[in-house]
Design a protein around this motif. Structure first.
Motif, PDB file in Angstrom:
ATOM      1  N   GLU A  47     -39.023 -46.483  26.159  1.00  0.00           N
ATOM      2  CA  GLU A  47     -38.829 -46.757  24.720  1.00  0.00           C
ATOM      3  C   GLU A  47     -37.352 -46.577  24.344  1.00  0.00           C
ATOM      4  N   THR A  48     -36.750 -45.539  24.898  1.00  0.00           N
ATOM      5  CA  THR A  48     -35.328 -45.303  24.600  1.00  0.00           C
ATOM      6  C   THR A  48     -34.473 -46.428  25.182  1.00  0.00           C
ATOM      7  N   VAL A  49     -34.840 -46.891  26.358  1.00  0.00           N
ATOM      8  CA  VAL A  49     -34.123 -48.008  26.977  1.00  0.00           C
ATOM      9  C   VAL A  49     -34.192 -49.237  26.063  1.00  0.00           C
ATOM     10  N   THR A  50     -35.379 -49.531  25.572  1.00  0.00           N
ATOM     11  CA  THR A  50     -35.561 -50.708  24.712  1.00  0.00           C
ATOM     12  C   THR A  50     -34.701 -50.610  23.454  1.00  0.00           C
ATOM     13  N   ALA A  51     -34.672 -49.408  22.868  1.00  0.00           N
ATOM     14  CA  ALA A  51     -33.869 -49.205  21.655  1.00  0.00           C
ATOM     15  C   ALA A  51     -32.383 -49.371  21.958  1.00  0.00           C
ATOM     16  N   ASP A  66     -16.525 -51.482  25.978  1.00  0.00           N
ATOM     17  CA  ASP A  66     -16.403 -51.762  24.544  1.00  0.00           C
ATOM     18  C   ASP A  66     -17.720 -51.487  23.835  1.00  0.00           C
ATOM     19  N   ILE A  67     -18.814 -51.732  24.532  1.00  0.00           N
ATOM     20  CA  ILE A  67     -20.149 -51.530  23.946  1.00  0.00           C
ATOM     21  C   ILE A  67     -20.996 -50.784  24.973  1.00  0.00           C
ATOM     22  N   VAL A  68     -21.625 -49.692  24.516  1.00  0.00           N
ATOM     23  CA  VAL A  68     -22.410 -48.838  25.425  1.00  0.00           C
ATOM     24  C   VAL A  68     -23.810 -48.661  24.846  1.00  0.00           C
ATOM     25  N   GLY A  69     -24.824 -48.873  25.684  1.00  0.00           N
ATOM     26  CA  GLY A  69     -26.196 -48.633  25.246  1.00  0.00           C
ATOM     27  C   GLY A  69     -26.504 -47.150  25.171  1.00  0.00           C
ATOM     28  N   LEU A  70     -26.257 -46.458  26.272  1.00  0.00           N
ATOM     29  CA  LEU A  70     -26.579 -45.032  26.371  1.00  0.00           C
ATOM     30  C   LEU A  70     -25.499 -44.294  27.137  1.00  0.00           C
ATOM     31  N   SER A  71     -25.286 -43.044  26.751  1.00  0.00           N
ATOM     32  CA  SER A  71     -24.454 -42.165  27.568  1.00  0.00           C
ATOM     33  C   SER A  71     -25.413 -41.322  28.415  1.00  0.00           C
TER      34      SER A  71
END
Ligand code: PRP
Ligand code: HPA
Length: 197
Positions: A23-27, A154-159
């Motif tokens: 779910e976190t991946v999808t978000a 420049d754009i990051v989904g998750l750290s």
């Protein structure tokens, strides 16, 4: 040989710990798409970016991201690797170089992970050397190494923490790119050698 891989892949996952849920991946993917849409959906210059997925790790992220982008774009892939089956980075090997003329274009490079940053630093420089006007680096995960990297996304989904992960395109020994979440594998499981073919 097949038995070896089946058993090792199963063992690797049974000792692993899930650190990011599906779910976190999808978000996270949705957020990356929103940032790109914000920039390009109403672009007055009529930008027609070339999206380049960095194979193989980017395959899952790219496949999830592309249908969420609302603006005209062109897609292709490049193939660069420096880890092979290992958990430590080595020399960068180009398997598929950029095929389009990138001169004067805005390029969005999509990759699964910014780890030590060597791969994307190299990719970005190569595209700029080929004449790209702008190179935007969009990564699903940025590993927190606690030190500077040769390039920043420049754009990051998750750290994510400084651990070796599998899932959402990322592999260990070629296994578990197909997991919908991210899992940290046990250190001792990284080193088991496959028998000679
Ligand atoms: O920031 P870095 O330390 O350079 O590492 C990041 C790169 O490593 C992985 O590729 P890999 O070489 O494992 O090939 P793969 O994409 O086929 O898994 C990943 O897909 C990134 O491209
Ligand atoms: O943590 C990782 N997992 C899988 N592949 C990778 N390539 C760079 N870092 C990683």
């Amino acid at each position: 040989m097949q038995d070896f891989h089946y058993t090792r892949a199963r063992a690797l996952l049974s000792n692993a710990e899930e650190i990011v849920s599906a779910e976190t991946v999808t978000a996270a993917v949705k957020n990356v798409a929103a940032v790109l849409n914000q920039r390009f959906d109403n672009d007055e210059t009529g930008a027609f970016p070339l999206v380049l997925g960095v194979m193989g790790g980017a395959v899952v992220f790219t496949g999830n991201l592309l249908p969420q982008l609302n603006f005209p774009l062109e897609f292709d892939y490049i193939h660069v690797t420096r880890y092979g089956d290992l958990d430590r980075g080595g020399e960068i090997v180009w398997k598929v170089i950029p095929r389009q003329d990138v001169t004067g274009r805005t390029i969005i490079v999509v990759d699964d992970i910014l780890d030590e940053g060597e791969t994307l630093a190299h990719v970005k420089q190569r595209l700029l050397d080929m004449g790209a006007a702008e190179v935007i680096l969009a990564v699903f995960a940025d590993k927190d190494l606690g030190r500077a990297k040769p390039v920043q996304a420049d754009i990051v989904g998750l750290s994510i923490p400084n651990r070796f992960v599998v899932g959402f395109g990322m592999d260990a020994h070629g296994y578990w790119r197909n997991l919908p979440g991210l899992w940290v594998i046990r250190d001792t499981d990284k080193q088991v050698e496959a028998p000679a073919a």
